[in-house]
Design a protein around this motif. Structure first.
Motif, short mmCIF file in Angstrom:
data_model
loop_
_atom_site.label_atom_id
_atom_site.label_comp_id
_atom_site.label_asym_id
_atom_site.label_seq_id
_atom_site.Cartn_x
_atom_site.Cartn_y
_atom_site.Cartn_z
N TRP A 544 42.71 30.56 32.95
CA TRP A 544 42.65 31.06 34.28
C TRP A 544 41.40 30.51 34.74
CZ3 TRP A 544 39.30 35.69 35.60
CH2 TRP A 544 39.65 36.02 37.29
N GLY A 545 41.62 30.38 36.16
CA GLY A 545 40.66 29.82 36.98
C GLY A 545 40.86 29.65 38.34
N ALA A 546 39.62 29.36 39.19
CA ALA A 546 39.66 28.70 40.35
C ALA A 546 39.19 27.26 40.23
CB ALA A 546 38.92 29.50 41.54
N TYR A 547 39.83 26.27 40.12
CA TYR A 547 39.47 24.84 39.99
C TYR A 547 39.43 23.91 40.95
CZ TYR A 547 39.25 20.96 36.81
OH TYR A 547 38.87 19.64 36.16
N THR A 548 38.15 23.46 41.61
CA THR A 548 37.34 23.80 41.08
C THR A 548 36.24 24.21 41.82
OG1 THR A 548 36.30 21.68 42.10
CG2 THR A 548 37.26 21.43 39.64
N ARG A 549 36.87 25.07 43.05
CA ARG A 549 36.05 25.94 44.00
C ARG A 549 36.54 27.08 44.09
NH1 ARG A 549 31.07 23.50 45.73
NH2 ARG A 549 30.95 21.73 45.00
N LEU A 550 35.75 28.18 44.66
CA LEU A 550 36.09 29.71 44.81
C LEU A 550 35.50 29.96 46.17
CD1 LEU A 550 36.98 32.17 43.59
CD2 LEU A 550 34.52 32.37 42.91
N TRP A 551 36.75 30.38 46.98
CA TRP A 551 36.01 30.66 48.19
C TRP A 551 36.47 32.02 48.72
CZ3 TRP A 551 39.61 26.82 47.42
CH2 TRP A 551 40.96 27.08 47.75
N GLN A 552 37.12 32.92 47.60
CA GLN A 552 37.53 34.15 47.95
C GLN A 552 37.69 34.85 46.54
OE1 GLN A 552 41.35 33.03 50.04
NE2 GLN A 552 41.74 34.81 49.79
N PRO A 553 37.81 36.32 46.43
CA PRO A 553 38.01 36.79 45.07
C PRO A 553 39.36 36.45 44.60
CG PRO A 553 37.24 38.43 46.89
CD PRO A 553 37.43 37.37 47.72
N ARG A 554 39.14 36.35 43.17
CA ARG A 554 40.46 36.07 42.35
C ARG A 554 40.33 37.21 41.16
NH1 ARG A 554 42.55 31.08 43.13
NH2 ARG A 554 44.31 31.88 42.39
N ARG A 555 41.70 37.36 40.91
CA ARG A 555 42.08 38.43 39.82
C ARG A 555 42.90 37.86 38.92
NH1 ARG A 555 43.07 44.32 42.83
NH2 ARG A 555 40.81 44.77 43.31
N ALA A 556 42.86 38.43 37.56
CA ALA A 556 43.55 38.41 36.45
C ALA A 556 43.78 39.27 35.60
CB ALA A 556 43.43 37.01 35.59
N VAL A 557 44.75 39.68 35.12
CA VAL A 557 45.09 41.07 34.34
C VAL A 557 45.43 40.50 32.85
CG1 VAL A 557 46.38 42.87 33.71
CG2 VAL A 557 45.62 42.49 36.17
N PHE A 558 44.87 40.84 31.74
CA PHE A 558 45.16 40.73 30.46
C PHE A 558 45.79 41.92 29.83
CE2 PHE A 558 42.07 37.81 32.35
CZ PHE A 558 42.51 36.69 31.81
N ILE A 559 46.81 41.70 29.28
CA ILE A 559 47.62 42.99 28.69
C ILE A 559 47.64 42.86 27.18
CG2 ILE A 559 49.87 44.21 28.79
CD1 ILE A 559 50.24 42.67 31.33
N LEU A 560 47.29 43.84 26.49
CA LEU A 560 47.33 43.83 25.13
C LEU A 560 48.88 44.02 24.50
CD1 LEU A 560 44.57 44.81 25.81
CD2 LEU A 560 44.62 46.24 23.74
N ASP A 561 49.16 43.28 23.18
CA ASP A 561 50.41 43.46 22.64
C ASP A 561 50.77 44.95 22.62
OD1 ASP A 561 48.53 44.23 20.61
OD2 ASP A 561 49.39 42.93 19.03
N LYS A 562 49.80 45.87 22.36
CA LYS A 562 50.18 47.27 22.21
C LYS A 562 48.94 48.05 22.62
CE LYS A 562 49.80 47.58 17.42
NZ LYS A 562 50.45 48.08 16.19
N PRO A 563 48.83 49.22 23.15
CA PRO A 563 47.91 49.96 23.82
C PRO A 563 47.05 50.30 22.30
CG PRO A 563 49.70 50.56 24.84
CD PRO A 563 50.08 49.72 23.91
N VAL A 564 45.76 50.13 22.48
CA VAL A 564 44.79 50.63 21.26
C VAL A 564 44.12 51.75 21.60
CG1 VAL A 564 42.78 49.90 20.22
CG2 VAL A 564 44.30 48.41 21.03
#
Length: 980
Positions: A544-564
């Motif tokens: 995941w990324g902003a390649y190669t420049r960033l000019w505003q906020p970016r988001r990503a969500v990473f989900i577990l295979d099952k809640p811990v």
């Protein structure tokens, strides 16, 4: 014409000296009559050229000394900084401009001596008469829409074959000139064959026309040529100069680029006679068309021919910006014949384009996704076999549909802020030396965030720990990457990031690892990202990324295979690794980050949802099939999602680092507006270019076609239809042809060319008399047929055909015909020139591998441009280097050997063989004196063979073949063969 406040002290004296008495007025009137002034002064014909030559360097679009610009009427008639009025319409005696240009004092006269000579008496008189007549200010001719033109009446009414001939003949008769006699059939056929398909006629084609007594014999020959598949190859060469097409990306390293399917698209488009308006829209905005096809998207590679600089130390944003500005310049040069690029740093020096209007046009192109990437993304996977295109198109559409379906279902859940709990970081460390992670509280939102400072090495890992507020489950984590300065980043983006690997752990209160978090899915903030967030779950360079420049906020969500389940007083540890770099070698890492977690079952279910799993499985299968289909990844234009679209700002003095006010997409006020109600995007701009109201596009195209056939355009400066360009030699003809192209021919290039090559003007013999040479030295009046040098491609292709080795194979990757050893050297990459074998050795020049920093030597010598930038007109030269190439280059020697074999088979005696070779080349018998000279050359070859057999046998094994090869090589160098 400097009008400064510093001259106010002398104003009274100057005005006194400038005010003539009644007697002086009478003398002046008599003198003016003697200057042969026109009955009525035309601003465009008489006044604009004076301003352009003498005035606008100081009083134009760049420099407006004393507040005066002579580009616009409103500034010319308004008081200058001194308070004086430069032009008072209807009153030349009250116009300070007249005082200054006619001042007898050289220190006060305009222009100053160091800026150029003073205006002539005739020029001053023209200015005076024009002002007295009201100082009417006409728009420049090229910005006025073409008007219907009635073909003029001519004395020789039997000569014209087409209405266009009447415009030409009227000019000739006015100049006291007669058109030339009609060229011989063989001469015309060779000329039209080279012009339409870039290849010489065969002996059978010469014979067919010579013996065709039907009244439409010429029409039949032209129709055959227009239907030939070679037509597209010839005219693609012209277009590829404009498209700055090359097989490499440019600059010092100049590595390879796979973009040849675009070249093939152009060839097919010309062969299919795709209407030029459609041809235009597809190349500039094919990706934005409703139901865009694979071919439509491929066409946008036109603007991915821009150079990319991936050398160490370069700034990706700088060169992305340079590519955007190049697209603007190329669009205006190609379709509008304008030097619009002059407006990058200031308003146009000569034409009515403002600095702000330039950046409004930049905004059309500033929203594409490419960012000077070394892998040229975004690209389109184009099957090598056109038969596979329909299936690939359906597959691509389904892939995009699946991605959007997945994104919509996932993002609807993820966008609910009530589901997320911000995480407060209390420990942050960066591996390696030189980097520091600073924890701080955002004053605006109260959220905890971490800022990276110092030097971050490639492969660094950022480790964060967060106390969990209460025991419970962790189902997913969210990472938000923000620019350090959001407001500044909108103007000049900050360095981007690529999260190569994410690792998560749950810790007990004493710091022991309780559980490692197993992430099963990753969801970003866009449906079709260049970088897949799921790659962050594997330890590699991608992620995941902003390649190669960033000019505003970016988001990503990473989900577990099952809640811990988190134990009491547990802590969450996240480790982020950054393995990728930008073109300059700088690590791409998150400079400012915020984190959140959730225990939402709804979000947790995204990792196990069967419907989503089914869609993902289908998507993976289609992607695998796409990769396995033999094809080429071609860089194309793709728009940013609207919420990630870049903002466009005016550059102060053209400096991309110094941005002023924000601008929105638009076109110059001097031109017609965008289509009413249309969204101001690339598609609207492309349609605007070929709209009926646009005054330039059709003129520019017919002028380019005329230039290709006659050597000079009706407007000689094909890339400049503005004030600094040349005036049309036949303005009424230009309008007539432009309207025929649009209205009668429906933008058909083939129909337009057909009319041109069947005209009496084109069919004239090229022989010139001394009288015509004096009256019309460059044939601008078209008093004779065109006689121009062959293009670089035609020189090679003609030799291929005459050698009998011509390979008719079309399309496919570029080929490497023989070239001298040691010419092609690539620094900082391992590319090598491998001489082609088999039919690829003898393919047309349009398929020759084109390296920007080291073009194919023989074609460079024959004036082919490097294609770093758009070229509207090749300047033909005639240098000794060209003869050195065709006489010595390995490729031409090899083709001369082929021609010698054909000559040998065509006759019994050397004389017959030489005569046959000449007839094969030009379709007529060789003059006796030339034939005798060639026989002597043949005899010299025989003697040379016997004098040095060992060396000579490297060229041919027998003396007769050796001598014929020498003669064949000389034939390929004859002026008759290098011109058409």
């Amino acid at each position: 014409m400097l009008i400064s406040s510093s001259s106010a002290i002398r104003l009274g004296l100057i005005c006194a000296l400038a005010a003539p008495c009644s007697a002086a007025r009478a003398d002046e009137a008599a003198h003016t009559d003697a200057l042969s002034l026109p009955q009525e002064v035309s601003f465009n014909a008489h006044i604009r050229p004076i301003f352009a030559q003498h005035c606008v360097s100081c009083h134009g679009g760049v420099k407006q000394a004393s507040g005066l610009s002579l580009i616009y009427r409103e500034t010319a008639v308004a008081p200058a900084e001194s308070g004086l009025e430069p032009i008072v319409p209807g009153a030349a005696d009250e116009s300070y401009l007249i005082d200054r240009v006619s001042d007898p004092d050289p220190d006060m006269r305009m222009p100053p001596a160091d800026h150029g000579p003073p205006l002539s008496e005739h020029e001053v008189a023209l200015l005076r008469q024009w002002i007295d007549e009201g100082a009417d200010w006409d728009q420049h001719w090229s910005f006025i829409a073409p008007r219907p033109q009635e073909p003029p009446t001519v004395e020789r009414d039997d000569w014209p074959r087409d209405p266009l001939d009447r415009f030409v003949l009227a000019k000739l008769e006015a100049a006291g000139l007669e058109p030339a006699a009609e060229a011989a059939r063989a001469t015309w056929l060779r000329r039209v064959s080279l012009d339409l398909i870039g290849l010489p006629p065969s002996p059978e084609e010469y014979a067919a026309l010579e013996h065709d007594n039907r009244p439409d014999a010429y029409e039949r020959a032209v129709d055959r040529l227009l239907a030939s598949p070679y037509f597209g190859e010839r005219w693609a060469s012209m277009w590829l100069d404009l498209a700055r097409y090359a097989d490499t990306v440019g600059f010092e390293r100049d590595p390879h680029r796979d973009i040849w399917p675009y070249r093939d698209w152009v060839i097919r488009a010309f062969n299919e006679d795709m209407p030029f308006d459609e041809f235009t829209v597809k190349q500039l905005a094919g990706d934005l068309l409703p139901e865009a096809t694979l071919a439509d998207r491929l066409a946008t590679a036109f603007h991915r021919n821009t150079q990319t600089n991936t050398e160490g130390g370069t700034d990706d944003e700088e060169y992305r910006t340079a590519a955007v500005l190049d697209r603007v310049a190329t669009t205006w040069q190609t379709w509008l014949g304008s030097t619009f690029r002059c407006t990058q740093c200031h308003s146009h020096p000569y034409d009515p384009f403002t600095h702000e209007e330039y950046y409004k046009f930049v905004a059309f192109f500033n929203t594409s996704r490419d960012t000077d990437l070394k892998d040229d993304e975004p690209w389109l996977r184009v099957p090598n076999d056109v038969a596979d295109w329909p299936e690939a198109q359906q597959r691509d559409a389904r892939i995009l549909q699946l991605r959007h379906a997945l994104f919509e279902r996932q993002s609807a859940v993820l966008s609910d802020e009530s589901q997320w709990t911000p995480l407060k970081c209390d420990t942050a460390q960066a591996s390696g030396e030189g980097a520091t992670l600073v924890i701080r509280k955002d004053e605006a939102t109260g959220a905890s965030e971490v800022v990276a400072e110092g030097t971050v090495a490639v492969g660094s890992t950022f480790t964060f720990e967060f106390p969990l507020r209460e025991s419970g489950q962790v189902a997913a984590v969210r990472i938000e990457a923000l620019p350090k300065d959001i407001e500044a980043a909108l103007r000049t983006p900050e360095s981007g990031f690529v999260l190569s690997h994410l690792k998560g752990e749950l810790l007990s209160a004493d710091g022991a690892v309780v559980a490692e978090l197993k992430f099963a899915a990753a969801v970003g903030d866009e449906a079709d990202p260049l970088l897949d967030p799921a790659d962050s779950l594997h330890d590699n360079k991608q992620g995941w990324g902003a390649y190669t420049r960033l000019w505003q906020p970016r988001r990503a969500v990473f989900i577990l295979d099952k809640p811990v389940q988190a134990p009491p007083q547990a802590r969450l540890r996240l480790s982020l690794r950054f393995n990728d770099v930008d073109s300059g070698g700088g690590t791409l890492y998150i400079q400012r980050a915020r984190f959140a977690a959730t225990s939402s079952r709804q979000i947790a279910s995204l990792a196990t949802n069967q419907e989503l799993s089914r869609l993902e499985t289908e998507l993976a299968g289609l992607m695998k099939k796409q990769r396995k289909t033999p094809g080429t990844n071609v860089p194309v234009l793709v728009e940013q999602p609207s919420r990630f679209a870049r903002h466009t700002y005016l550059f102060a003095r053209g400096n991309w680092l110094d941005k002023e006010q924000e601008v929105t997409p638009g076109v110059p006020a001097v031109m017609p507006p965008l289509p009413e109600g249309a969204k101001a995007d690339r598609l609207a701009m492309a349609r605007w270019l070929v709209a009926a109201e646009n005054p330039l596009t059709a003129r520019v195209l017919v002028n380019r076609l005329w230039q290709e056939l006659f050597g000079l355009g009706i407007v000689e400066t094909a890339g400049d239809f503005g004030t600094s360009g040349t005036l049309p030699s036949h303005p009424a003809l230009l309008d007539h042809l432009a309207l025929r192209l649009k209205n009668e021919y429906g933008w058909s290039v083939k129909r337009m060319l057909r009319a041109l090559v069947l005209s009496a003007t084109y069919r004239q013999d090229a022989t010139v008399t001394s009288a015509k040479l004096d009256a019309d030295p460059r044939n601008q009046l078209l008093s004779r047929g065109p006689r121009t040098r062959l293009t670089a491609e035609m020189v090679r292709d003609q030799a291929l055909v005459l050698s009998g080795r011509f390979a008719a194979k079309m399309f496919g990757p570029p080929v490497m015909p023989p070239q001298p050893e040691g010419v092609w050297r690539s620094v900082y990459n391992n590319q090598k020139w491998e001489n082609a074998t088999g039919e690829d050795r003898y393919r047309r020049a349009v398929y020759t591998y084109w390296k920007r920093t080291s073009g194919y030597p023989s074609m460079i010598t024959f004036d082919m441009p490097s294609r770093d930038v758009c070229v509207a007109r090749r300047i033909a030269t005639n240098t000794p280097l060209q003869a050195l190439v065709t006489l010595n280059d390995e490729a031409f020697i090899e083709l001369a050997q082929g021609l010698a074999r054909r000559m040998e088979a065509a006759g019994e005696t050397p004389r017959e063989q030489i005569a046959a070779g000449y007839r094969l080349a030009v379709g007529r018998d060789m003059p006796r004196d030339q034939l005798a000279a060639m026989e002597r050359l043949y005899e010299d070859g025989v003697r040379a063979f016997n004098a040095s057999r060992e060396d000579a046998m490297q060229l041919a094994a027998a003396e007769s073949r050796y001598a014929l090869t020498i003669v064949a090589n000389a034939l390929l160098n004859l002026d008759e063969l290098l011109t058409k």
